[in-house]
Design a protein around this motif. Structure first.
Motif, PDB file in Angstrom:
ATOM      1  N   GLY B 168       0.852  -1.185   0.000  1.00  9.40           N
ATOM      2  CA  GLY B 168       0.000   0.000   0.000  1.00  9.40           C
ATOM      3  C   GLY B 168       0.881   1.225   0.000  1.00  9.40           C
ATOM      4  O   GLY B 168       1.978   1.220  -0.558  1.00  9.40           O
ATOM      5  N   VAL B 174       2.674   9.063   1.424  1.00  3.54           N
ATOM      6  CA  VAL B 174       1.693   9.823   2.198  1.00  3.54           C
ATOM      7  C   VAL B 174       2.164  11.261   2.377  1.00  3.54           C
ATOM      8  O   VAL B 174       1.407  12.220   2.169  1.00  3.54           O
ATOM      9  CB  VAL B 174       1.453   9.161   3.561  1.00  3.54           C
ATOM     10  CG1 VAL B 174       0.552  10.007   4.413  1.00  3.54           C
ATOM     11  CG2 VAL B 174       0.857   7.778   3.377  1.00  3.54           C
ATOM     12  N   ARG B 207      -6.842  -1.227  -0.754  1.00  6.18           N
ATOM     13  CA  ARG B 207      -5.981  -0.850   0.361  1.00  6.18           C
ATOM     14  C   ARG B 207      -5.558   0.616   0.251  1.00  6.18           C
ATOM     15  O   ARG B 207      -5.624   1.390   1.191  1.00  6.18           O
ATOM     16  CB  ARG B 207      -4.751  -1.772   0.324  1.00  6.18           C
ATOM     17  CG  ARG B 207      -3.785  -1.566   1.429  1.00  6.18           C
ATOM     18  CD  ARG B 207      -4.337  -2.020   2.754  1.00  6.18           C
ATOM     19  NE  ARG B 207      -3.366  -1.823   3.805  1.00  6.18           N
ATOM     20  CZ  ARG B 207      -2.435  -2.702   4.141  1.00  6.18           C
ATOM     21  NH1 ARG B 207      -2.355  -3.844   3.500  1.00  6.18           N
ATOM     22  NH2 ARG B 207      -1.588  -2.418   5.113  1.00  6.18           N
ATOM     23  N   GLU B 211      -6.415   3.803   2.603  1.00  7.10           N
ATOM     24  CA  GLU B 211      -5.366   4.583   3.259  1.00  7.10           C
ATOM     25  C   GLU B 211      -5.472   6.058   2.901  1.00  7.10           C
ATOM     26  O   GLU B 211      -5.250   6.930   3.735  1.00  7.10           O
ATOM     27  CB  GLU B 211      -3.985   4.048   2.871  1.00  7.10           C
ATOM     28  CG  GLU B 211      -3.669   2.740   3.570  1.00  7.10           C
ATOM     29  CD  GLU B 211      -2.304   2.209   3.184  1.00  7.10           C
ATOM     30  OE1 GLU B 211      -1.875   2.461   2.047  1.00  7.10           O
ATOM     31  OE2 GLU B 211      -1.694   1.542   4.025  1.00  7.10           O
ATOM     32  N   ARG B 214      -8.062   7.435   5.027  1.00  2.58           N
ATOM     33  CA  ARG B 214      -7.641   7.464   6.426  1.00  2.58           C
ATOM     34  C   ARG B 214      -6.681   8.614   6.688  1.00  2.58           C
ATOM     35  O   ARG B 214      -6.752   9.278   7.696  1.00  2.58           O
ATOM     36  CB  ARG B 214      -6.989   6.130   6.788  1.00  2.58           C
ATOM     37  CG  ARG B 214      -6.634   6.027   8.255  1.00  2.58           C
ATOM     38  CD  ARG B 214      -6.586   4.584   8.730  1.00  2.58           C
ATOM     39  NE  ARG B 214      -5.949   3.666   7.803  1.00  2.58           N
ATOM     40  CZ  ARG B 214      -4.685   3.283   7.886  1.00  2.58           C
ATOM     41  NH1 ARG B 214      -3.904   3.772   8.825  1.00  2.58           N
ATOM     42  NH2 ARG B 214      -4.196   2.425   7.014  1.00  2.58           N
TER      43      ARG B 214
END
Lengths: 427, 372
Positions: B168, B174, B207, B211, B214
């Motif tokens: 992921g 991120v 996934r 994410e 999230r």
């Protein structure tokens, strides 16, 4: 992590590339068109012309509808503007149309200021857009654009030439709006007179430097038709919402005892040409010109008035931060200078006042002294007089006293004599 | 006022010759879309696409496949040693391409070196700086007096390449997306997806989508389709709301059926780039170029740029407030309510002026009285 700030461009300039197949970005114009249709279009027309010349009727005829119209009186004290907005739809295209008419134009005895309300109106719309553009949180894509995109100037069908009011007004407006002059009520002019009239009007406009809207020639698809149309300016129009039967059809026309003037007959008048140019071919260009030329000019003048410049003295592009710092220094210096100036002025005035007051004081002092002396003199005089008076009085009282004494003495003497006589008498 | 008119939506032409035969209903502004179309073709278009991701993710190959051309001639690839302390560079390639009369000035912004070094802390900084610089440049140009030829170099879209080898998103992914999601339209892609089976791809996509939610990353949302569009299209739209997996290689191979296709030749078969069951390349191309290119530009202009501008102005005005009503270097609306400090200062100065005035008046009065 250190980094290079500048974007490198390994290719010098922009190179054209060949594509090996169909990529698909040829749909970009369609994407744009879809978005425009979704958002809807907007167009604002300003009609300037004398009362009763046919502005409202022409608008009704052009847009095939009955806008709410009122007959205006000839006795308006000032020129006013009346704006009305309508939502129209044709096939899948929505148009928000605003029609602005002048009220009372050309009616006043003194027409020197007649153009001013029109100029003010146009400027107000520009200003309103500028304000929106300068806001911190702005929504330009949602903004209802009220700027005037086209100005139809209605020329009286005198058959001779433009009126002086026409020239003056158009000269004031030609840098603010796209002017499209039209000859109103053209069914009062014969074909040959019309031809001469048009030539006279155009030559008067040219010789006075009035810039009217030229249909654009840069796009090959429409250059040809636009060139032809440019040669027919100004359009001689007739408006009518009444229908008359001609042949087996009902057409928009004006019925006279001597015949029927058909609005959409190109032999009778230029209405179809006007509609074609104004709406079908160049509407978008009119909007674009308004935005990129007239509005930009207004904006530039306004910002220059407010004191903004584009580049610093060395003509190097400056970063925001630097410009800000420079302006800040300038401002602080200016502030300091003005403060000093005011302080100096104040000190100066105080000194002056002080001097004046001192003078006054001195003057007063001297007058006081003078008065005092006078007073002293008078007092002395009075004292003298008093003294004399006192003397007189005292001498008088002395004399009186003496007189009294004498009298008293004489009385006693007499009394004595009497007594003596008395006394002697008895003996 | 629904009016009938002779406007052909397919050929996009207004039938002018029969308009005079048409009844009184005709006005003619239904040609407006046509006029807009004509003008936009004449003016031409421009688009700036940024690609970001580690080396070897296939960014250049994807760009070449998307635009069916070779943008990266004479490219020098660094080896591992050279990349230990690699800094992130920003390289622009601009090309003029034309298709069916429509001209496009395409700029690809490359970010070589991203994520390559051993220490990648804040490796996105050069990229965010670049994006901000373009915004700032546009802001200055837009605020200037002469706005005739403003060049729009703002980044309209960023394709972010996620390696398919993990489970992921990784921290660097991120961090990058969070740093950029409010400055540019991010479209995350799973790179080199031909090493994953369809099931694995589905798992990875789910996934990653989860994410992204999230971590609060805002990727580019394709706007809802019109009701005119096919049902099938809507279905596709839902699937690719978040990720694409792309696989490209500019080699034209022949399949068993004798067709010439673009694909990757393996001993076990040919991965066809344009085969929708092999990868999402076609979906990506359609969305990015054929249907939403203009929307990407609009979102950049109306949302990301406006946010930047508003922020910039607010910083400037707060500085201005401290300096007591100084004039702004950029035309913006003056502050309507000065803050407390400024107010106080203004009051003080006003009172001082009043006192001076009173003193002068008193003196004048005295003079006047003495004269009496």
């Amino acid at each position: 992590m250190a980094s290079s700030d500048v974007a490198r461009q390994p290719d010098k300039g922009v190179r054209p590339l060949n594509l090996a197949g169909h990529v698909g970005f040829d749909s970009l114009p369609d994407q744009l068109v879809n978005k425009s249709i979704y958002q809807g279009f907007c167009f604002n027309i300003l009609c300037i012309g004398e009362t009763g010349i046919g502005k409202s009727t022409l608008m009704d005829t052009l847009f095939n509808t009955n806008f709410e119209n009122f007959e205006s009186s000839h006795f308006e004290p000032q020129v006013k503007l009346r704006a009305q907005t309508y939502d129209l739809q044709e096939s899948n295209v929505r148009l928000r149309l605003t029609v602005v008419n002048t009220v009372g134009f050309g009616d006043q005895m003194n027409k020197q200021e007649s153009y001013q309300p029109v100029v003010d109106y146009i400027d107000r719309q520009f200003e309103s857009y500028l304000q929106e553009e300068l806001k911190i949180k702005r929504s330009l894509h949602n903004y209802h654009d009220s700027r005037v995109h086209a100005c139809l100037y209605f020329i009286s069908p005198s058959g001779h030439s433009l009126k002086s009011l026409d020239l003056v007004t158009m000269k004031k407006l030609d840098s603010k709006v796209n002017i499209i002059p039209v000859i109103a009520k053209a069914d009062t002019i014969s074909k040959s007179e019309l031809h001469k009239f048009k030539i006279k009007i155009m030559s008067e406009l040219v010789s006075n430097g009035v810039q009217i809207y030229q249909f654009p020639l840069d796009d090959e698809t429409v250059a040809k038709v636009n060139t032809t149309m440019n040669g027919h300016l100004p359009f001689a129009v007739v408006g009518s919402t009444e229908e008359v039967s001609v042949g087996n059809k009902m057409v928009k026309a004006r019925q006279y005892p001597w015949g029927v003037v058909q609005v959409e007959n190109e032999n009778h008048c230029d209405f179809v040409k006007l509609r074609e140019m104004l709406i079908c071919v160049n509407m978008e260009d009119l909007r674009e010109q308004t935005h990129t030329r007239h509005y930009e000019l207004y904006r530039r003048c306004k910002l220059e008035e407010m004191g903004f410049k584009d580049t610093d003295p060395e003509c190097k592009p400056v970063s925001l931060q630097q410009t800000y710092e420079a302006k800040r220094q300038e401002f602080l210096l200016e502030l300091q200078r003005r403060e000093d100036e005011m302080r100096q002025m104040f000190v100066q005035r105080v000194k002056e006042k002080e001097a004046e007051l001192k003078d006054a004081e001195r003057e007063l002092q001297s007058r006081f002294e003078q008065l005092k002396r006078l007073h002293a003199d008078e007092k002395a005089q009075l004292e003298e007089k008093k003294r004399l008076l006192d003397e007189d009085q005292s001498s008088f009282s002395k004399r009186r006293a003496a007189a009294q004494l004498l009298q008293a003495q004489s009385l006693t003497a007499n009394g004595k004599k009497d007594k003596d006589r008395k006394n002697s008498g008895f003996m | 006022h629904h009016v009938r008119t002779c406007y052909n939506t397919r050929t996009k032409k207004s039938c002018l010759s029969c308009s005079s035969l048409l009844e009184k209903q005709y006005v003619g502004f239904a040609t407006l879309p046509n006029q807009v179309h004509r003008k936009s073709v004449k003016k031409g278009f421009d688009f700036t696409l940024m690609v970001a991701g580690e080396s070897g993710m296939g960014k250049s190959t994807l760009v070449n496949s998307l635009f069916l051309t070779d943008l990266y001639k004479d490219r020098k690839l660094l080896n591992a040693e050279e990349r230990i302390n690699q800094t992130v560079e920003i390289i622009k390639h601009t090309v003029d391409i034309e298709e069916k009369g429509v001209k496009l000035k395409l700029t690809i912004v490359d970010t070589p070196g991203f994520g390559d070094a051993v220490n990648n802390n804040e490796c996105w900084k050069p990229i965010t700086d670049y994006i901000d610089q373009q915004f700032e440049q546009y802001f200055r140009d837009e605020s200037g007096l002469n706005r005739k030829n403003i060049q729009d170099n703002r980044v309209h879209c960023c394709l972010y390449f996620i390696p398919p080898f993990g489970h992921g998103l990784r921290p660097v992914d991120v961090e990058f997306m969070k740093a950029l999601h409010e400055k540019v339209n991010i479209i995350p892609l799973i790179a080199k997806a031909d090493c994953l089976t369809p099931n694995e791809i589905k798992k990875l996509k789910d996934r990653i989508r989860e994410e992204i939610d999230r971590f609060g990353i805002k990727v580019y949302q394709f706007p809802e389709c019109d009701s005119d569009e096919d049902e099938e299209f809507k279905q596709l739209d839902k699937e690719l709301k978040v990720t694409f997996s792309g696989r490209t290689r500019v080699k034209i191979k022949t399949t068993a059926r004798g067709q010439r296709v673009r694909g990757r030749l393996y001993p076990w078969g040919i991965v066809e780039v344009e085969n929708q069951s092999h990868c999402d390349f076609v979906k990506l191309r359609n969305m990015l170029i054929r249907s939403h290119m203009h929307d990407l530009k609009d979102v950049t202009c109306d949302v990301h740029y406006e946010n930047y501008r508003a922020q910039c102005i607010q910083e400037m005005t707060s500085k201005l407030a401290q300096d007591n009503r100084m004039e702004s270097p950029i035309p913006i609306l003056p502050l309507s309510t000065p803050d407390v400090d400024t107010e106080k200062l203004i009051k003080m100065k006003d009172e001082e002026l009043k006192r001076m005035q009173e003193m002068l008046n008193k003196m004048q009065q005295q003079m006047h009285d003495k004269d009496q």
